[in-house]
Design a protein around this motif. Structure first.
Motif, mmCIF file in Angstrom:
data_model
loop_
_atom_site.group_PDB
_atom_site.id
_atom_site.type_symbol
_atom_site.label_atom_id
_atom_site.label_comp_id
_atom_site.label_asym_id
_atom_site.label_seq_id
_atom_site.Cartn_x
_atom_site.Cartn_y
_atom_site.Cartn_z
ATOM 1 N N HIS A 15 -7.351 -4.580 -1.676
ATOM 2 C CA HIS A 15 -6.943 -5.583 -2.668
ATOM 3 C C HIS A 15 -7.541 -5.366 -4.051
ATOM 4 O O HIS A 15 -7.850 -6.322 -4.760
ATOM 5 C CB HIS A 15 -7.252 -7.008 -2.172
ATOM 6 C CG HIS A 15 -6.474 -7.355 -0.942
ATOM 7 N ND1 HIS A 15 -5.100 -7.449 -0.926
ATOM 8 C CD2 HIS A 15 -6.873 -7.569 0.334
ATOM 9 C CE1 HIS A 15 -4.708 -7.718 0.305
ATOM 10 N NE2 HIS A 15 -5.752 -7.786 1.085
ATOM 11 N N SER A 46 1.937 -5.061 -1.785
ATOM 12 C CA SER A 46 1.012 -6.038 -1.238
ATOM 13 C C SER A 46 1.635 -7.421 -1.272
ATOM 14 O O SER A 46 2.420 -7.734 -2.150
ATOM 15 C CB SER A 46 -0.273 -6.027 -2.069
ATOM 16 O OG SER A 46 -1.006 -7.209 -1.868
ATOM 17 N N LYS A 52 -1.152 -3.088 -5.304
ATOM 18 C CA LYS A 52 -2.604 -3.002 -5.182
ATOM 19 C C LYS A 52 -3.037 -1.555 -5.001
ATOM 20 O O LYS A 52 -2.238 -0.700 -4.632
ATOM 21 C CB LYS A 52 -3.086 -3.845 -4.008
ATOM 22 C CG LYS A 52 -2.624 -3.295 -2.662
ATOM 23 C CD LYS A 52 -3.257 -4.022 -1.488
ATOM 24 C CE LYS A 52 -2.815 -3.380 -0.177
ATOM 25 N NZ LYS A 52 -3.404 -4.027 1.002
#
Ligand SMILES: [Zn+2]
Length: 143
Positions: A15, A46, A52
């Motif tokens: 992330h 994502s 990401k």
């Protein structure tokens, strides 16, 4: 989605905002990840954000100081510790109220830079992160 490169032991930093993958790798290089195999995934789809980046490092466990540093730059990261091909620990680093040693004060005339003291900061904002030097009271966004 299936992972193309599965690591057996190591750390996965997930992330990261798109574009942060390489920056993250550079920070890790400074923290002596040495010659461990590192894979950087960029612009992955994502659900959380649109795209990401992800960084995987074989045979390396991220220390707390580096986790804190990375979370200052990318507050939404998740750090997965992998052992024997399985995630044994999922860490969502939280930004502390005070930080010591992780970054240097950007004020070149600050006593921490001229006298070589370990810089200490108050975290005056967490999103985005703003640090205030305890010695010279200079405020800045860590990079
Ligand atoms: Zn300072």
């Amino acid at each position: 989605m299936k992972d193309v490169h599965i690591i057996q032991n190591g750390t996965v930093i997930d992330h990261l905002p798109a574009g942060m993958g390489f920056r993250c790798f550079e920070i890790l290089k400074k923290q002596n990840i040495g010659t461990e195999a590192t894979i950087i995934f960029m612009n992955m789809p994502s659900s959380k954000c649109e795209k990401k980046d992800m960084v995987k490092i074989q045979d390396y466990t991220l220390d707390e100081e580096t986790s804190t540093y990375l979370s200052m730059l990318a507050p939404d990261i998740t750090i997965n510790i992998i052992k024997d091909g399985k995630i044994i620990k999922k860490i969502k680093p939280s930004i502390p109220d005070e930080i010591k040693g992780v970054v240097s004060c950007i004020n070149s005339r600050c006593i921490t830079n001229t006298e070589g003291y370990a810089a200490e900061f108050f975290v005056t904002s967490k999103k985005p992160v703003i640090l205030k030097c305890k010695y010279c009271e200079f405020e800045f966004k860590p990079e």
